[in-house]
Enzyme design. Structure first.
Site, PDB file in Angstrom:
ATOM      1  N   LYS A  13       7.421  20.987  21.198  1.00 43.38           N
ATOM      2  CA  LYS A  13       7.888  22.341  21.537  1.00 43.38           C
ATOM      3  C   LYS A  13       6.726  23.260  21.917  1.00 43.38           C
ATOM      4  O   LYS A  13       6.764  23.929  22.932  1.00 43.38           O
ATOM      5  CB  LYS A  13       8.662  22.973  20.353  1.00 43.38           C
ATOM      6  CG  LYS A  13       9.881  22.179  19.920  1.00 43.38           C
ATOM      7  CD  LYS A  13      10.591  22.852  18.751  1.00 43.38           C
ATOM      8  CE  LYS A  13       9.781  22.937  17.477  1.00 43.38           C
ATOM      9  NZ  LYS A  13       9.420  21.641  16.869  1.00 43.38           N
ATOM     10  N   ARG A  88      15.954  28.028  12.723  1.00 40.78           N
ATOM     11  CA  ARG A  88      15.854  26.765  11.998  1.00 40.78           C
ATOM     12  C   ARG A  88      16.945  26.589  10.962  1.00 40.78           C
ATOM     13  O   ARG A  88      16.975  25.555  10.279  1.00 40.78           O
ATOM     14  CB  ARG A  88      14.502  26.695  11.285  1.00 40.78           C
ATOM     15  CG  ARG A  88      13.384  26.038  12.083  1.00 40.78           C
ATOM     16  CD  ARG A  88      12.134  26.174  11.265  1.00 40.78           C
ATOM     17  NE  ARG A  88      11.198  25.109  11.416  1.00 40.78           N
ATOM     18  CZ  ARG A  88      10.104  25.159  12.187  1.00 40.78           C
ATOM     19  NH1 ARG A  88       9.876  26.195  12.946  1.00 40.78           N
ATOM     20  NH2 ARG A  88       9.264  24.152  12.195  1.00 40.78           N
ATOM     21  N   ARG A 127      -2.237  15.233  15.391  1.00 46.93           N
ATOM     22  CA  ARG A 127      -2.335  16.565  16.015  1.00 46.93           C
ATOM     23  C   ARG A 127      -3.599  17.290  15.572  1.00 46.93           C
ATOM     24  O   ARG A 127      -3.977  17.237  14.397  1.00 46.93           O
ATOM     25  CB  ARG A 127      -1.102  17.396  15.653  1.00 46.93           C
ATOM     26  CG  ARG A 127      -1.202  18.837  16.167  1.00 46.93           C
ATOM     27  CD  ARG A 127       0.136  19.504  16.279  1.00 46.93           C
ATOM     28  NE  ARG A 127       0.782  19.728  15.000  1.00 46.93           N
ATOM     29  CZ  ARG A 127       1.998  20.276  14.883  1.00 46.93           C
ATOM     30  NH1 ARG A 127       2.690  20.624  15.959  1.00 46.93           N
ATOM     31  NH2 ARG A 127       2.526  20.450  13.700  1.00 46.93           N
ATOM     32  N   ARG A 159      -3.952  20.925  10.722  1.00 55.39           N
ATOM     33  CA  ARG A 159      -3.131  21.805   9.882  1.00 55.39           C
ATOM     34  C   ARG A 159      -2.921  21.184   8.507  1.00 55.39           C
ATOM     35  O   ARG A 159      -2.735  19.986   8.384  1.00 55.39           O
ATOM     36  CB  ARG A 159      -1.770  22.046  10.553  1.00 55.39           C
ATOM     37  CG  ARG A 159      -1.811  23.183  11.560  1.00 55.39           C
ATOM     38  CD  ARG A 159      -0.579  23.256  12.417  1.00 55.39           C
ATOM     39  NE  ARG A 159       0.680  23.176  11.688  1.00 55.39           N
ATOM     40  CZ  ARG A 159       1.870  23.291  12.264  1.00 55.39           C
ATOM     41  NH1 ARG A 159       1.963  23.489  13.571  1.00 55.39           N
ATOM     42  NH2 ARG A 159       2.963  23.202  11.545  1.00 55.39           N
ATOM     43  N   ARG A 170       8.716  17.765   5.843  1.00 51.90           N
ATOM     44  CA  ARG A 170       9.170  18.623   6.941  1.00 51.90           C
ATOM     45  C   ARG A 170      10.291  17.951   7.727  1.00 51.90           C
ATOM     46  O   ARG A 170      11.223  18.610   8.167  1.00 51.90           O
ATOM     47  CB  ARG A 170       7.999  18.976   7.857  1.00 51.90           C
ATOM     48  CG  ARG A 170       7.074  20.009   7.209  1.00 51.90           C
ATOM     49  CD  ARG A 170       5.693  20.009   7.818  1.00 51.90           C
ATOM     50  NE  ARG A 170       5.676  20.371   9.209  1.00 51.90           N
ATOM     51  CZ  ARG A 170       4.788  19.922  10.095  1.00 51.90           C
ATOM     52  NH1 ARG A 170       3.855  19.068   9.730  1.00 51.90           N
ATOM     53  NH2 ARG A 170       4.831  20.330  11.339  1.00 51.90           N
TER      54      ARG A 170
END
Ligand code: ADP
Ligand code: ADP
Ligand code: ZN
Length: 215
Positions: A13, A88, A127, A159, A170
């Site tokens: 996204k 969400r 990532r 992160r 998650r």
């Protein structure tokens, strides 16, 4: 053009939203980026949000609803907006439709980026992020210079929530609380599915084909 990008963590996204925002000249509104900026600045909102984010939990709805209302009423949303990471939950989606009715900018489409769970874990665990909002992948989308952001020159970081155990959490939260929005927006006639498993460029082209209809 009033668009929400939808999909599980790691679907792409943020990566797509950056490109789309440049291409269509509409603001990229990432609630994750806004929350992380608040965590970095040590604001009251940031202190509250961090507890949830570190565990891979959602930040409470009332916090997000206030935040998104403020953001959507800023002047740069005059020509439209590109939501990333909001809504969400069903209460967030209900609140959004009230807000959008108030400001007379109803959604044109909710673009659902579909990627398998196995691929999501690979994407999230490799990532590397930048405080400017840019994100890279150590294998799939490396920066020109290792560890450095192509677009702003800052040092990249991993992160705290991109670690295997938090990633699993998650994805579980996504399945429980967020995935029901697929039916919600399908029933509203707004959902468009996109195969997110191709290259960044291929997915971008597919999304542009959808967004061009709303220019
Ligand atoms: P990703 O893009 O990897 O899914 P985000 O940057 O969108 O991650 O979000 C990171 C974290 O910020 C989430 O795990 C959650 O704790 C919080 N967050 C972001 N957006 C929302 C939202 N709309 N509702 C609740 N929490 C949110
Ligand atoms: P989201 O915002 O949905 O959580 P990101 O845009 O941050 O997802 O992408 C998650 C990770 O996957 C990043 O490391 C990114 O570089 C990488 N990525 C994004 N799109 C693709 C793609 N089409 N193919 C391979 N890797 C991708
Ligand atoms: Zn950067």
């Amino acid at each position: 053009m009033n668009i929400a990008l939808f999909g599980p963590p790691g679907a792409g996204k943020g990566t797509q939203a950056k490109e789309l925002s440049n291409h269509y000249k509409i603001p990229h509104i990432s609630t994750g980026d806004i929350l992380r900026a608040n965590v970095r600045d040590g604001t009251e909102l940031g202190l509250k949000a961090k507890k949830y984010m570190d565990k891979g939990e959602l930040v409470p709805d009332e916090v997000l609803i206030g935040l998104i209302r403020n953001r959507l009423t800023e002047p740069d949303c005059g020509q439209g907006y590109l939501l990333d990471g909001y809504p969400r939950t069903i209460p967030q989606a209900d609140a959004l439709s009230d807000i959008l009715q108030d400001i007379k900018k109803p959604l044109d489409a909710v673009i659902n980026i579909e990627v398998s769970d196995e691929e999501l874990v690979k994407r999230l665990s490799g990532r590397r992020s930048c405080s400017c909002g840019e994100s890279y992948h150590i294998m799939f989308n490396p920066p020109d210079k290792e560890g450095i952001c192509d677009s702003c020159g800052a040092e990249l970081y991993q992160r705290d929530d991109d670690r295997e155990d938090v990633i699993r959490q998650r994805l579980a939260v996504y399945n429980e609380k967020t995935k029901p929005l697929i039916d919600y927006y399908d029933n509203a006639g707004l959902l468009v599915n996109v195969d997110g498993s191709g290259t960044v460029e291929a997915v971008f082209e597919d999304i542009c084909r959808i967004m061009d209809q709303f220019k």
